[in-house]
Enzyme design. Sequence first.
Site, PDB file in Angstrom:
ATOM      1  N   TRP A   1      51.528  22.771  43.786  1.00  0.00           N
ATOM      2  CA  TRP A   1      51.658  24.228  43.893  1.00  0.00           C
ATOM      3  C   TRP A   1      52.614  24.583  45.019  1.00  0.00           C
ATOM      4  CZ3 TRP A   1      49.742  26.435  39.794  1.00  0.00           C
ATOM      5  CH2 TRP A   1      48.650  25.869  39.142  1.00  0.00           C
TER       6      TRP A   1
ATOM      7  N   ASN B   1      41.698  44.315  31.970  1.00  0.00           N
ATOM      8  CA  ASN B   1      41.692  42.888  31.620  1.00  0.00           C
ATOM      9  C   ASN B   1      43.064  42.354  31.215  1.00  0.00           C
ATOM     10  OD1 ASN B   1      40.333  40.327  30.946  1.00  0.00           O
ATOM     11  ND2 ASN B   1      40.981  40.856  28.870  1.00  0.00           N
TER      12      ASN B   1
ATOM     13  N   TRP C   1      46.142  28.814  41.524  1.00  0.00           N
ATOM     14  CA  TRP C   1      45.225  29.815  40.972  1.00  0.00           C
ATOM     15  C   TRP C   1      44.084  30.156  41.935  1.00  0.00           C
ATOM     16  CZ3 TRP C   1      40.231  27.835  40.275  1.00  0.00           C
ATOM     17  CH2 TRP C   1      40.107  26.442  40.230  1.00  0.00           C
TER      18      TRP C   1
ATOM     19  N   TRP D   1      40.095  32.644  35.927  1.00  0.00           N
ATOM     20  CA  TRP D   1      41.287  32.134  36.628  1.00  0.00           C
ATOM     21  C   TRP D   1      41.663  30.758  36.093  1.00  0.00           C
ATOM     22  CZ3 TRP D   1      45.196  34.146  39.173  1.00  0.00           C
ATOM     23  CH2 TRP D   1      45.063  35.441  39.650  1.00  0.00           C
TER      24      TRP D   1
END
Length: 479
Positions: free
Chosen positions: A311, A346, A364, A387
């Site tokens: 990441w 959403n 995340w 997630w």
Amino acid sequence: MTNKPALLWLREDLRFDDNPAMRAAAESGRPVICVYILDDDTPGDQKMGAAQRWWLHHSLTAFKDDLKTRDGKLVLRRADPRAIIPALVEETGAEAVFWNRRYMPWQTEVDSDIKAGLKDDDIEVTTCNGRLLYEPWEIKTKSGDPYRVFTPFWKSMQAMGDVRDALPRVDALKAPSKTPSTDRLSDWDLLPTKPDWAKGFGPVWTPGEKAARARLRNWLKGAAADYADLRNRPDRDGTSRLSPHLHFGEISPVTVWHAVKEAIDKGTVPHKQGDTYLSEIAWREFSYELIYNNPKMFDEPLQEKFANFEWHKDKNALEAWQQGKTGYPIVDAGMRQLWTEGWMHNRVRMIVGSFLIKDLGIDWREGMAWFWDTLVDADPANNTAQWQWVAGCGADAQPFFRIFNPTSQAEKFDPEGDYIRKYVPELKDLPKKYIHAPEKAPDEVLEKAGITLGDTYPEPIVDHAKQREEALSRYNDIK
Ligand SMILES: Cc1cc2nc3c(=O)[nH]c(=O)nc-3n(C[C@H](O)[C@H](O)[C@H](O)COP(=O)(O)OP(=O)(O)OC[C@H]3O[C@@H](n4cnc5c(N)ncnc54)[C@H](O)[C@@H]3O)c2cc1C
């Protein structure tokens, strides 16, 4: 019947309707002492976030007022419940304790410890299911394993037969001769003061059981009839917005389930629309089932191949995302809705999640933590499972290689740009043609709309097409 009291330990079930533990306590015939404990000691990283604390303050206030009309008093305590509950039992001489079950790993650990200790002391303990339609261990595959894919889970859930009936409201609780001392709610400092970043919550939300029931009623009379068609449109008020009420247990999923079923049966909500809604309630059940059976999901990807995913650590990009300053209007609108109202639609949650993970390459878990702190409906099961779903590393997840294009998503789901104009007012005078991608507007259009890119509104912080390729290549490394 003994006149010794019972403790009713309220947690995520601040309601009188369909509350199995409260009902059982009332029916025991004992005087009932209602207790709520603010526990910042045992949840570790999952300590209640700031937006939830705002909600909790108002929810407890509403519950206390409702309890007063039943001549009851709510005892508030703050610390590790493993110390508080046995101490209250001793102080009050209670012979029985009632609660509705919780399912997160730190919660089940605490509850099991307390239960074992009480049983050793010959105190009767009654625990009930007040949070879910089914227990997370009840719905199993043919081979007896928990499900990891939603559709068969949902089929299996429907095959369980009718959901149990909702229990009648508790109208009276026998008062104890003496109520233990209580903390003052205002001393818990649940509300922000300076600055009051939650000032936008009040106009949008009314916490409490009565408000939850009113919201369900109004939604059933209105938008429910078009739910399946409108649920993806952030520019339309199509969803029920029951999520914080469900999270705090101000209304039970059983009550919601039967209300929607009844509306379908009466024909006021068409089958397709109502069934889609029931399947969303089933997603909530699925999240609980997943986390209960895979407790490491809070900080580890469910799919092991993601364990070593590289990441990016980019503080500036993360802050731009958090503050709604990415230069992608739909992302910025969503992040600002979250900040001002403590909630986000959403569809936009999926878009901003995909943008953080795939366009910015940020872990995340950073997104999950930000949502945890800023959502009034922050729910450990739903937030974690969703997630991981967006990141592509969870159960039945959207595949990592399916990357949302934030601009075309906005064109599809906010076609007129109304949602963007509401939350990113500096773009409100841009014509529809450019509202989803202001950087494509000619200079004179920008000037007429009062926009200077890089000054009044940011240039896109990344190039989506380039970032998409980069994300796919990093995914290929772990595939
Ligand atoms: C990245 C991400 C994070 C999320 N975090 C949370 C969270 O912390 N808490 C939370 O309650 N929901 C979360 N969701 C799910 C969903 O966005 C919200 O439940 C929904 O937006 C709430 O609005 P509503 O009550 O109007 O939903 P409605 O469309 O009216 O749905 C009714 C109820 O069904 C349940 N539900 C709906 N969609 C989902 C879903 N995808 N997964 C699980 N349950 C669902 C909720 O309890 C909701 O209140 C998240 C979704 C994403 C993509």
